[in-house]
Design an enzyme around this catalytic site. Structure first.
Site, mmCIF file in Angstrom:
data_model
loop_
_atom_site.group_PDB
_atom_site.id
_atom_site.type_symbol
_atom_site.label_atom_id
_atom_site.label_comp_id
_atom_site.label_asym_id
_atom_site.label_seq_id
_atom_site.Cartn_x
_atom_site.Cartn_y
_atom_site.Cartn_z
ATOM 1 N N ASP A 173 33.493 36.523 37.483
ATOM 2 C CA ASP A 173 32.902 36.963 38.561
ATOM 3 C C ASP A 173 31.769 37.576 38.915
ATOM 4 O O ASP A 173 31.077 38.479 39.752
ATOM 5 C CB ASP A 173 33.850 37.166 39.557
ATOM 6 C CG ASP A 173 35.030 38.452 39.178
ATOM 7 O OD1 ASP A 173 34.499 39.258 38.016
ATOM 8 O OD2 ASP A 173 35.665 38.378 39.924
ATOM 9 N N ASP A 228 34.480 41.839 34.456
ATOM 10 C CA ASP A 228 33.783 40.967 33.385
ATOM 11 C C ASP A 228 33.111 40.713 32.968
ATOM 12 O O ASP A 228 32.878 40.501 31.538
ATOM 13 C CB ASP A 228 34.612 39.210 34.066
ATOM 14 C CG ASP A 228 35.340 39.010 34.425
ATOM 15 O OD1 ASP A 228 36.732 38.939 33.742
ATOM 16 O OD2 ASP A 228 36.142 38.124 35.341
ATOM 17 N N ASP A 258 37.164 32.647 33.791
ATOM 18 C CA ASP A 258 38.232 34.109 34.045
ATOM 19 C C ASP A 258 38.927 33.422 35.115
ATOM 20 O O ASP A 258 38.637 31.999 35.508
ATOM 21 C CB ASP A 258 37.335 34.889 35.574
ATOM 22 C CG ASP A 258 37.864 36.343 35.925
ATOM 23 O OD1 ASP A 258 39.027 36.423 35.485
ATOM 24 O OD2 ASP A 258 37.951 36.414 36.654
#
Length: 612
Positions: A508, A512, A315
């Protein structure tokens, strides 16, 4: 270590009787000393063998040692019988010490459990059970005490030591309004904290649960050893019996006592303790070492999977970048820049998103929630609010497209937030995030470890995502993704991954969570205190450092390598000495080395992980 002290005492007593027995000429006195020696050194082993017999665990190492020692005693091999028992106890002592050392490596994590919480009652501070506190209760933490529950400081200021949670010795200043995590230590001032979670849901409780359950998730190697020992031990016991009985019956001139000695030697060699002990201990040592680096691995199976990772998907925000945004540019069409920021700050007033925080911080006008009629989120588009009777929409370029408005060209690099008032485009705000200082070195280290495919998935616009990917030399960046798109994009990457390799996702841990759960190895970055991270991820990086990922992969490869070394070494020596003993070329001393010696060497090899 209490058990070790008992064993050392048994060994000492055994030696006390054994050494004189070797030199005494009187047969009866010598025999008495040998009996006293074997009973002193091995009475705990005898008791364990008897207990296991009654509980149904027939083929365990204690029983094999007892049979071998008694058998050697019965055929007059007194020194060897006693030596087997004493050396076996020495090996057990060493094993216990090694396991103790491994446990110490995660002891600091187990120490985060708070014993009490201070609450104020009738003007007095009393100690209460942390489990009894509810959300909203206020508790007091004095200087030097451990924070019992997650909460927000209501009054006071202090420095917080989070080293037990993160593995880092950095101190964190905390004051009124700041969040504090259970398991941390209050170093300086007295603080009053309002609980935001009950103890069962607190950070300390989640981490304790994770660490305590780590050993239950076994790797393939550990499962192999468990099933291997299940058929291996009974097989060698049957072979040992046949070795004692069949040759004297079918071979002319064969002496029963010689073949009985061979079978007893065969039994001692056959103990699979080097495998049964060293392989799980290697994974335990690896998990313990990882915890000291601030990396929580949920089990040996995930440590195994980490060593096979060849593709990593990241991410962007809060993972590769700091997640600390700053407003760098405001463009206004018909109203002033300060009005643009004021409307945006009011629309984002209830959001805790980093971009929302940056906008609120940049606005000079204090937020008056009384003028906000309603606030709602538009999935994949942005935020909609009614402020002083005006309809305000804040979001990405899809927001403009949904209103059939052209997307203006912006020269700034960063995240662009467009603003509509009463359906009319009024301008945009550019917010920038900074790449983490250690990101480039972490990516380089991952490539050196054999991770070839490094991909970034982000909802950010193409220009921003591609710049970050270019700066970090990532394989590719997939941008402008909705939350659902991330999962489907990751599914595509999984399908195209090379066979017999693993794909990890690093996020994180909050938005996600679906992708973390879908990955072969889900790695939650900097997610201390986030329930979603601890629940969804397989590996939790308790600090916010990307360099911990290559550290964890390197450690996993070392763990796997040591496991293979121990399996090959233990089985190789076992089968070689078993074959030699069956043909009469191996004595009881060789048997002791094949069992205790190999076990000690395998444990020493496993303990190298604690120093890595």
């Amino acid at each position: 270590m209490k058990g070790n002290k008992k064993r050392i005492l048994q060994i000492a007593l055994g030696c006390l009787f054994f050494i004189p027995a070797l030199f005494v000429k009187n047969t009866y006195l010598s025999l008495s000393l040998y009996v006293l020696s074997i009973l002193s050194a091995g009475y705990a082993v005898f008791l364990s063998a008897i207990r296991n017999l009654f509980s149904g665990e027939i083929f365990d190492e204690n029983l094999l040692m007892v049979i071998a020692a008694i058998g050697a005693f019965c055929i007059g091999e007194y020194p060897e019988a006693v030596s087997v028992m004493i050396l076996y106890q020495v090996g057990e002592t060493f094993q216990s010490y090694a396991v103790g050392r491994s446990r110490k490596s995660i002891q600091s994590l187990m120490d985060i459990r708070p014993d009490y919480a201070n609450i104020e009652k009738d003007g007095e501070i009393i100690e209460a059970d942390p489990y009894s506190l509810q959300i909203g209760d206020v508790f007091i933490v004095k200087s030097g005490e451990r924070i019992p529950l997650d909460g927000v400081i209501e009054s006071g200021a202090t420095s917080i030591d989070t080293s037990a949670l993160t593995g880092e010795t950095k101190l964190k200043d905390a004051m009124e309004g700041d969040e504090v995590l259970s398991g941390s230590i209050n170093l300086t001032g007295l603080i009053r904290v309002r609980a935001t979670k009950v103890f069962e849901d607190s950070t300390a409780s989640k981490i304790l649960e994770l660490v305590e359950n780590a050993s239950s998730k076994k790797s393939r190697s550990e499962n192999f050893i468990t099933s291997f020992a299940r058929w291996y031990t009974p097989s060698v016991v049957i072979l040992a019996i046949l070795l004692a009985i069949l040759p004297p019956i079918f071979l002319p001139g064969a002496v029963f006592s010689d073949w009985l000695y061979r079978s007893l030697t065969f039994l001692v060699i056959s103990c699979p303790c080097a495998l049964v002990i060293s392989v799980p201990m290697t994974y335990f040592a690896g998990i313990g070492r990882a915890s000291r680096l601030g990396v929580l691995v949920k089990g040996g199976n995930y440590l195994d999977a980490l060593s096979k990772v060849k593709s990593i998907v990241f991410d962007k925000t809060g993972t590769l970048t700091k997640g600390v945004f700053k407003v760098e540019h405001v463009h206004a069409e018909t109203i002033s820049e300060s009005e643009i920021l004021s409307y945006a700050a009011h629309a984002e007033s209830f959001s805790r998103h980093p971009i929302a925080e940056a906008i609120k911080k940049a606005s000079e006008t204090p937020v008056d929630t009384g003028c906000i009629s309603s606030v709602s989120e538009l999935p994949g588009l942005g935020v909609f609010a009614v402020i002083d009777g005006r309809e305000v929409a804040l979001g990405n370029q899809r927001l403009l497209e949904s209103h059939n408005l052209p997307v203006p060209e912006t020269s700034e690099t960063g995240t662009t937030v467009f603003i509509l008032i009463d359906g009319k485009y009024e301008g945009y705000i550019t917010v920038n995030d900074e790449i983490k200082a250690e990101a480039a070195s972490a990516i380089t280290s991952l490539r050196e470890l054999g991770v070839r495919n490094l991909v970034m998935l982000t909802g950010d616009k193409k220009k921003v995502g591609e710049k970050v990917a270019s700066d970090l030399s990532l394989t590719k960046a997939v941008t402008e993704l909705l939350p659902d798109d991330k999962v489907s994009e990751f599914e595509n990457l999984l399908e195209n991954a090379p066979k017999n390799t693993k794909t990890a996702f690093v996020g994180d841990g909050m938005n996600d969570a679906p992708v973390l759960a879908r990955a072969d190895v889900g790695i939650a970055m900097g997610s201390l205190g986030t329930d979603a991270a601890i629940e969804a991820a397989d590996v939790v990086i308790m600090t916010d450092e990307l360099t911990r990922i290559p550290d964890a992969i390197s450690l996993s490869k070392s763990t796997g390598s040591i496991v293979k070394q121990n399996i090959i070494f233990a089985l190789g020596v076992k089968f070689l000495v078993l074959a030699l003993s069956a043909f009469g070329f191996a004595s009881m001393w060789a048997a002791v080395f094949a069992d205790v010696g190999v076990c000690v060497i395998a444990i020493l090899n496993a303990m190298r992980l604690l120093k890595k």
